[in-house]
Motif scaffolding. Sequence first.
Motif, short mmCIF file in Angstrom:
data_model
loop_
_atom_site.label_atom_id
_atom_site.label_comp_id
_atom_site.label_asym_id
_atom_site.label_seq_id
_atom_site.Cartn_x
_atom_site.Cartn_y
_atom_site.Cartn_z
N THR A 14 62.11 -14.86 27.84
CA THR A 14 63.37 -15.56 27.63
C THR A 14 64.44 -14.55 27.24
O THR A 14 64.13 -13.41 26.86
CB THR A 14 63.25 -16.61 26.51
OG1 THR A 14 63.05 -15.92 25.26
CG2 THR A 14 62.10 -17.58 26.77
N SER A 15 65.70 -14.95 27.28
CA SER A 15 66.77 -14.04 26.88
C SER A 15 66.64 -13.67 25.41
O SER A 15 66.92 -12.52 25.03
CB SER A 15 68.14 -14.65 27.18
OG SER A 15 68.32 -15.84 26.46
N GLU A 16 66.19 -14.61 24.55
CA GLU A 16 65.99 -14.29 23.13
C GLU A 16 64.89 -13.25 22.96
O GLU A 16 65.01 -12.33 22.16
CB GLU A 16 65.65 -15.55 22.33
CG GLU A 16 66.83 -16.47 22.11
CD GLU A 16 66.44 -17.74 21.35
OE1 GLU A 16 65.24 -18.09 21.30
OE2 GLU A 16 67.37 -18.38 20.83
N GLU A 17 63.79 -13.42 23.70
CA GLU A 17 62.69 -12.46 23.61
C GLU A 17 63.15 -11.07 24.05
O GLU A 17 62.84 -10.06 23.41
CB GLU A 17 61.51 -12.92 24.47
CG GLU A 17 60.80 -14.13 23.92
CD GLU A 17 59.79 -14.72 24.88
OE1 GLU A 17 58.85 -15.37 24.40
OE2 GLU A 17 59.93 -14.55 26.12
N LYS A 18 63.93 -11.02 25.12
CA LYS A 18 64.44 -9.72 25.60
C LYS A 18 65.33 -9.07 24.55
O LYS A 18 65.23 -7.88 24.30
CB LYS A 18 65.23 -9.92 26.90
CG LYS A 18 64.36 -10.25 28.09
CD LYS A 18 65.24 -10.50 29.31
CE LYS A 18 64.42 -11.01 30.48
NZ LYS A 18 65.28 -11.31 31.64
N LYS A 19 66.21 -9.86 23.92
CA LYS A 19 67.10 -9.31 22.90
C LYS A 19 66.31 -8.78 21.71
O LYS A 19 66.63 -7.71 21.17
CB LYS A 19 68.09 -10.38 22.43
CG LYS A 19 69.17 -10.68 23.44
CD LYS A 19 70.07 -11.80 22.94
CE LYS A 19 71.07 -12.22 23.99
NZ LYS A 19 71.87 -13.37 23.57
N GLU A 41 72.68 -10.75 14.12
CA GLU A 41 73.26 -10.14 15.32
C GLU A 41 73.02 -11.01 16.55
O GLU A 41 73.75 -10.92 17.53
CB GLU A 41 72.68 -8.75 15.55
CG GLU A 41 73.04 -7.73 14.51
CD GLU A 41 72.32 -6.41 14.70
OE1 GLU A 41 71.77 -6.17 15.80
OE2 GLU A 41 72.29 -5.62 13.74
N MET A 42 71.96 -11.83 16.53
CA MET A 42 71.57 -12.63 17.69
C MET A 42 71.79 -14.13 17.47
O MET A 42 71.31 -14.92 18.28
CB MET A 42 70.10 -12.37 18.00
CG MET A 42 69.82 -10.95 18.41
SD MET A 42 68.05 -10.73 18.67
CE MET A 42 67.75 -9.40 17.56
N ASN A 43 72.44 -14.48 16.36
CA ASN A 43 72.63 -15.89 16.01
C ASN A 43 71.29 -16.63 15.87
O ASN A 43 71.14 -17.76 16.33
CB ASN A 43 73.54 -16.60 17.01
CG ASN A 43 74.94 -16.06 16.96
OD1 ASN A 43 75.48 -15.80 15.88
ND2 ASN A 43 75.54 -15.86 18.12
N LEU A 44 70.33 -15.96 15.25
CA LEU A 44 69.02 -16.55 14.98
C LEU A 44 68.72 -16.41 13.49
O LEU A 44 69.20 -15.48 12.85
CB LEU A 44 67.92 -15.81 15.76
CG LEU A 44 67.98 -15.85 17.28
CD1 LEU A 44 66.97 -14.87 17.87
CD2 LEU A 44 67.71 -17.26 17.79
N SER A 45 67.88 -17.28 12.97
CA SER A 45 67.43 -17.12 11.59
C SER A 45 66.34 -16.05 11.54
O SER A 45 65.73 -15.73 12.57
CB SER A 45 66.88 -18.44 11.06
OG SER A 45 65.64 -18.74 11.68
#
Length: 175
Positions: A14-19, A41-45
């Motif tokens: 996924t794009s999140e996994e890649k980031k 930086e990724m808008n994730l907790s």
Amino acid sequence: MPKTMKKGETAVLTSEEKKILQALQGDIPVTSRPFTALGKEMNLSDDDVVRIIRQLQDRGILRKFGAILRHRQVGFTQNAMVVWAVPERLIESAGERLASLPEVSHCYERTPPFEGKYNLFTMVHLKTADIPSSIRRMAEAANLDDYQILTSDREYKKSSMTYFPAEIPEKDGGE
């Protein structure tokens, strides 16, 4: 237990996994909560970051995660790789004992053994120049007597593997 990817197997990310993988291949923030900083930086907790890292491990995509210590910059001026010949029945207990010593940063079993007999490796960092005496004390503590000390005069550049470029192009829907 994490799965191991087979040779030639391709993972869909996924794009999140890649980031996250892109961030982990470089330096992470030096802070008490590095995953919080990465997540911002990724808008994730930070929980999301850790959850995704664990999923990548479970899928066999991320095998290990480690830190590189610039030991000379923190005062450890002497280092040596020590290779130990340890009877198979004692490898676990000797490894645990050696790994617990403060001067040991790495301890691992090697198969096949180096030179046919040295099956336990330790990386030792010291602030003193008396490597042989320190290693003799280590040998006594682990009840081992067959070892070799491998030293280096120079520290080479340490760097992480780069698997993803700075910008990861998204796949075109037509591929």
